[in-house]
Design a protein around this motif. Structure first.
Motif, PDB file in Angstrom:
ATOM      1  N   LEU A  28       0.835  -1.194   0.000  1.00  0.00           N
ATOM      2  CA  LEU A  28       0.000   0.000   0.000  1.00  0.00           C
ATOM      3  C   LEU A  28       0.870   1.244   0.000  1.00  0.00           C
ATOM      4  CD1 LEU A  28      -2.618  -0.996   2.746  1.00  0.00           C
ATOM      5  CD2 LEU A  28      -2.528  -1.677   0.333  1.00  0.00           C
ATOM      6  N   VAL A  29       0.354   2.310  -0.590  1.00  0.00           N
ATOM      7  CA  VAL A  29       1.036   3.597  -0.536  1.00  0.00           C
ATOM      8  C   VAL A  29       0.017   4.699  -0.298  1.00  0.00           C
ATOM      9  CG1 VAL A  29       0.970   3.823  -3.066  1.00  0.00           C
ATOM     10  CG2 VAL A  29       2.545   5.232  -1.729  1.00  0.00           C
ATOM     11  N   HIS A  30       0.340   5.575   0.642  1.00  0.00           N
ATOM     12  CA  HIS A  30      -0.472   6.758   0.900  1.00  0.00           C
ATOM     13  C   HIS A  30       0.442   7.967   0.843  1.00  0.00           C
ATOM     14  CE1 HIS A  30      -3.495   9.433   2.605  1.00  0.00           C
ATOM     15  NE2 HIS A  30      -2.563   9.875   3.437  1.00  0.00           N
ATOM     16  N   ALA A  31       0.076   8.936   0.020  1.00  0.00           N
ATOM     17  CA  ALA A  31       0.883  10.148  -0.118  1.00  0.00           C
ATOM     18  C   ALA A  31       0.257  11.269   0.703  1.00  0.00           C
ATOM     19  CB  ALA A  31       0.978  10.560  -1.582  1.00  0.00           C
ATOM     20  N   ARG A  32       1.085  11.931   1.467  1.00  0.00           N
ATOM     21  CA  ARG A  32       0.603  13.052   2.272  1.00  0.00           C
ATOM     22  C   ARG A  32       1.502  14.250   2.052  1.00  0.00           C
ATOM     23  NH1 ARG A  32       2.021  11.809   8.524  1.00  0.00           N
ATOM     24  NH2 ARG A  32       0.429  13.412   8.651  1.00  0.00           N
ATOM     25  N   ARG A  33       0.883  15.404   2.051  1.00  0.00           N
ATOM     26  CA  ARG A  33       1.643  16.633   1.894  1.00  0.00           C
ATOM     27  C   ARG A  33       2.335  16.954   3.216  1.00  0.00           C
ATOM     28  NH1 ARG A  33       0.328  18.929  -2.899  1.00  0.00           N
ATOM     29  NH2 ARG A  33      -1.589  18.165  -3.906  1.00  0.00           N
ATOM     30  N   PRO A  34       3.341  17.826   3.190  1.00  0.00           N
ATOM     31  CA  PRO A  34       4.044  18.160   4.437  1.00  0.00           C
ATOM     32  C   PRO A  34       3.080  18.549   5.544  1.00  0.00           C
ATOM     33  CG  PRO A  34       5.192  19.097   2.563  1.00  0.00           C
ATOM     34  CD  PRO A  34       3.913  18.509   2.029  1.00  0.00           C
ATOM     35  N   ALA A  35       3.304  17.955   6.731  1.00  0.00           N
ATOM     36  CA  ALA A  35       2.399  18.196   7.867  1.00  0.00           C
ATOM     37  C   ALA A  35       2.391  19.662   8.275  1.00  0.00           C
ATOM     38  CB  ALA A  35       2.839  17.327   9.040  1.00  0.00           C
ATOM     39  N   ARG A  36       1.218  20.115   8.648  1.00  0.00           N
ATOM     40  CA  ARG A  36       1.057  21.491   9.116  1.00  0.00           C
ATOM     41  C   ARG A  36       0.299  21.465  10.436  1.00  0.00           C
ATOM     42  NH1 ARG A  36      -0.801  24.755   3.598  1.00  0.00           N
ATOM     43  NH2 ARG A  36       1.100  24.295   2.381  1.00  0.00           N
ATOM     44  N   GLY A  37       0.881  22.073  11.434  1.00  0.00           N
ATOM     45  CA  GLY A  37       0.193  22.152  12.726  1.00  0.00           C
ATOM     46  C   GLY A  37       0.548  20.992  13.622  1.00  0.00           C
ATOM     47  N   ALA A  38       0.372  21.201  14.905  1.00  0.00           N
ATOM     48  CA  ALA A  38       0.743  20.195  15.902  1.00  0.00           C
ATOM     49  C   ALA A  38      -0.194  19.004  15.905  1.00  0.00           C
ATOM     50  CB  ALA A  38       0.777  20.840  17.291  1.00  0.00           C
TER      51      ALA A  38
END
Length: 300
Positions: free
Chosen positions: A189-199
């Motif tokens: 499986l692969v899940h792409a996420r954008r750079p995290a923002r916020g705590a």
């Protein structure tokens, strides 16, 4: 177990469709499906000197048979006859129209098309055909890139499934399990996420746990790996598939028609152009190998 009844492969008689034919033939043989070789005879197509191409259907059929025999390494059309494929030449105003009409009439469980993987002004005919077909096909579509010879799924070449936790991802995962079983391959499986923002953003470990929970909601073996990658999914997902040496990339599409006919989602569109392996796309309501009963085709 994957049970395909009808596999249709679209051939434009160029080197770009040879890889599509080889993959379609292999899938049909493994699943026990009938293989249909389809050539779209586009109405009023120029022959290069400004005159329309008036090649009769019978002559084109012979060309298709010879092309298929050569691509499959067979000793002439007579050897192709022993494989028993259905050869069809369909005339229409555009190649996508011909391909889509035949796939619907044949009750195709799977449609296979080649893609040159080119964008912008350099995109050739089969590339645009692939995108139009993926957007509107009545069944799952396997697009096979012409560049390079990606290996089929195997224990060394996993089936990679893109997951965004939507229902279309659930459909894609079920298809990925079926395809992997056919070849004895693992599923990743692969899940792409954008750079995290916020705590409050989830950690990669938490996302992997969500992927594990998601996988358990779809009947099938446990995935061999779950990858969380950073960046735009349209780039990160095909890149991960290439990095893993995938035998296939599976993902869900919007499958819109009408004004939004060409909108198939940025991830799917990018995968068709960028992935080095074949890409299997499905709409949310589709299942691989579960086409409705097909009508009887009129004789040629």
């Amino acid at each position: 177990m994957l049970h395909l009844r009808t596999v249709v492969v679209a051939l434009d008689l160029s080197p770009g469709s040879e890889a599509a034919l080889v993959r379609a033939s292999d899938l049909a043989e493994r699943s026990g499906a009938t293989l249909h070789l389809l050539h779209a005879d586009v109405l009023f197509r120029s022959s290069g000197d400004g005159a329309p191409d008036a090649s009769p259907s019978s002559a084109l059929r012979v060309r298709v048979e010879r092309f298929a025999a050569d691509a499959l390494g067979l000793d002439g059309p007579e050897a192709l006859d022993r494989l028993g494929p259905t050869v069809a030449v369909v005339r229409d105003v555009t190649a996508p129209a011909a391909v889509l009409r035949y796939a619907a009439e044949a009750g195709a469980d799977l449609l296979v098309v080649g893609t040159h993987g080119r964008g912008g002004v350099a995109r050739l005919l089969l590339g645009s055909v692939a995108e139009a077909v993926v957007a509107a096909a009545p069944c799952p579509v396997l697009t096979v890139p012409s560049r390079g010879a990606a290996p089929p799924p195997s224990p060394e070449a996993p089936v990679v499934v893109a997951v965004d936790f939507s229902e279309r991802s659930r459909t894609a995962l079920a298809a990925g399990y079926a395809l992997a079983e056919l070849y004895g391959a693992a599923v990743e499986l692969v899940h792409a996420r954008r750079p995290a923002r916020g705590a409050g953003a989830d950690s990669d470990a938490e996302v992997r746990e969500r992927l594990a929970d998601f996988a358990r909601s779809v009947p099938g073996p446990a995935p061999a790996a779950a990858h969380v990658v950073r960046g735009a999914p349209s780039r990160a997902v095909p890149a991960l598939a290439d990095e893993r040496g995938a035998g296939a990339l599976v993902l869900g599409t919007h499958g819109r028609t009408g004004i939004a006919h060409a909108v198939i989602g940025s991830v799917a569109e990018a995968a068709l152009r960028r992935a080095r392996c074949p890409v299997l796309t499905l709409k949310q309501t589709e299942r691989l190998g579960a086409a409705p009963p097909r009508p009887t085709l009129a004789s040629d």
